[in-house]
Design a protein around this motif. Structure first.
Motif, PDB file in Angstrom:
ATOM      1  N   UNK A  36       0.797  -1.210   0.000  1.00 22.54           N
ATOM      2  CA  UNK A  36       0.000   0.000   0.000  1.00 22.54           C
ATOM      3  C   UNK A  36       0.834   1.265   0.000  1.00 22.54           C
ATOM      4  N   UNK A  37       1.968   1.263   0.728  1.00 23.39           N
ATOM      5  CA  UNK A  37       2.803   2.462   0.789  1.00 23.39           C
ATOM      6  C   UNK A  37       3.602   2.635  -0.500  1.00 23.39           C
ATOM      7  N   UNK A  38       3.765   1.584  -1.272  1.00 27.29           N
ATOM      8  CA  UNK A  38       4.467   1.670  -2.535  1.00 27.29           C
ATOM      9  C   UNK A  38       3.613   0.950  -3.561  1.00 27.29           C
ATOM     10  N   UNK A  39       2.782   1.697  -4.260  1.00 26.04           N
ATOM     11  CA  UNK A  39       1.775   1.086  -5.108  1.00 26.04           C
ATOM     12  C   UNK A  39       2.370   0.433  -6.348  1.00 26.04           C
ATOM     13  N   UNK A  40       3.416   1.022  -6.898  1.00 21.28           N
ATOM     14  CA  UNK A  40       3.970   0.519  -8.142  1.00 21.28           C
ATOM     15  C   UNK A  40       5.455   0.203  -7.994  1.00 21.28           C
ATOM     16  N   UNK A  41       5.882  -0.857  -8.635  1.00 19.23           N
ATOM     17  CA  UNK A  41       7.295  -1.216  -8.637  1.00 19.23           C
ATOM     18  C   UNK A  41       7.983  -0.491  -9.794  1.00 19.23           C
ATOM     19  N   UNK A 207       0.983  11.851   2.924  1.00 12.53           N
ATOM     20  CA  UNK A 207       1.315  11.745   4.347  1.00 12.53           C
ATOM     21  C   UNK A 207       1.739  10.325   4.691  1.00 12.53           C
ATOM     22  N   UNK A 208       0.969   9.357   4.228  1.00 13.10           N
ATOM     23  CA  UNK A 208       1.325   7.966   4.512  1.00 13.10           C
ATOM     24  C   UNK A 208       2.688   7.615   3.912  1.00 13.10           C
ATOM     25  N   UNK A 209       2.947   8.156   2.723  1.00 15.02           N
ATOM     26  CA  UNK A 209       4.226   7.913   2.067  1.00 15.02           C
ATOM     27  C   UNK A 209       5.382   8.452   2.905  1.00 15.02           C
ATOM     28  N   UNK A 210       5.245   9.675   3.420  1.00 12.48           N
ATOM     29  CA  UNK A 210       6.300  10.277   4.246  1.00 12.48           C
ATOM     30  C   UNK A 210       6.467   9.496   5.542  1.00 12.48           C
ATOM     31  N   UNK A 211       5.360   9.104   6.169  1.00 11.34           N
ATOM     32  CA  UNK A 211       5.431   8.320   7.401  1.00 11.34           C
ATOM     33  C   UNK A 211       6.219   7.036   7.159  1.00 11.34           C
ATOM     34  N   UNK A 212       5.967   6.392   6.022  1.00  9.74           N
ATOM     35  CA  UNK A 212       6.660   5.142   5.707  1.00  9.74           C
ATOM     36  C   UNK A 212       8.152   5.369   5.472  1.00  9.74           C
ATOM     37  N   UNK A 213       8.516   6.537   4.944  1.00  9.54           N
ATOM     38  CA  UNK A 213       9.934   6.826   4.728  1.00  9.54           C
ATOM     39  C   UNK A 213      10.657   7.058   6.052  1.00  9.54           C
TER      40      UNK A 213
END
Length: 289
Positions: A36-41, A207-213
């Motif tokens: 979910x945090x990285x939708x595409x490879x 926001x979720x992307x930054x949290x995951x980083x």
């Protein structure tokens, strides 16, 4: 101690230019799903197939044109963004590619693709819950018991951020040396869920992307609220790594590469949140001689 970490970190910077980061997709690429945090490879690199990049305004928002072809998402949807400022930022990513398109450097395009396609079909509430869940393993809430120098470093650098967040949102967060982490009160979760609900779905993806980083909800809140800069948030999230580098030395190409990559992703995610949180229109001025 912290300043020493910064000085050591800076020694190898000149070895690298702006690093690769997240994947993206062009109009003709279909990409596999990931988390979910990285939708595409990331797809493989591709030779640049267009000369000019432009922006047009359509019924659904702002569109990106590669020559005379409209950009599409991996699911073949028209690539349309809600603000002109975001469209310009995405267009700049495409225009900045040279002979080869390095998809993994185009973070904003990736976030837009994820927002448009929603490949994992999550609701707004699911995205919020995924972000808030990071409180259970928040980087700056986990503390070591030794060595004393690292204990002191964590206290001096992380405690003020937690104190700021507690005061800013009227919640209790705390920290713990237990492997189970701190016990986050249910009220704290409710307040933060309510706060995140004020953002639109696009901004929440960022926001979720930054949290995951950063592996930290608290640092992300400080960053989005402009209490921290990107550089500060990244270094605070890497506090223990920087401490170990100071103590044992570093492999310059490896550590510096990782630092620059994390900074690029965090900066892109933060910019995405702000560009998606405001209805911005770029004012164009005619330059007269």
């Amino acid at each position: 101690m912290w300043r020493s970490c910064l000085r050591l970190r800076d020694r190898g910077r000149r070895l690298l230019t702006w690093p690769p980061g997240d994947p993206t997709a062009s109009a003709s690429l279909r990409l596999p799903l990931q988390s979910p945090a990285r939708a595409y490879a990331p797809p493989t690199e591709r030779k640049r197939f267009y000369q000019n990049v432009s922006i047009t305004q359509g019924e659904g928002g702002f569109e990106i044109n590669l020559d005379h072809r409209k950009l599409k998402t991996p699911q073949a949807k028209l690539f349309t963004v809600p603000s002109e400022a975001l469209a310009i930022a995405v267009a700049t990513e495409w225009d900045s590619q040279h002979d080869t398109i390095k998809f993994y450097t185009m973070h904003l395009t990736t976030l837009c693709n994820t927002s448009l396609d929603n490949p994992t079909q999550r609701s707004k509430d699911q995205v919020i819950q995924a972000a808030v869940k990071f409180l259970d393993t928040d980087t700056i809430c986990y503390r070591v018991e030794e060595p004393e120098t690292l204990v002191e470093l964590q206290k001096n650098e992380w405690d003020p951020i937690i104190e700021w967040a507690e005061k800013r949102y009227g919640v209790e967060i705390g920290s713990s040396t237990s492997i189970m982490g701190p016990s986050i009160p249910a009220k704290t979760r409710e307040v933060l869920v309510s706060h995140l609900a004020s953002y639109n779905m696009w901004a929440l993806q960022g926001i979720e992307f930054v949290v995951a980083q950063l592996k930290s909800m608290v640092l992300t809140l400080g960053l989005i609220d402009l209490h921290l800069t990107v550089e500060q948030a990244v270094l605070l999230s890497r506090l223990e790594e920087e401490y170990q580098i100071q103590k044992w030395g570093n492999i310059e190409w490896a550590h510096d590469y990782e630092l620059q990559e994390l900074r690029a992703r965090t900066a892109a995610g933060t910019l995405f949140v702000h560009l998606c949180s405001e209805n911005t229109t770029v004012k164009h001025k005619l330059l007269q001689e």
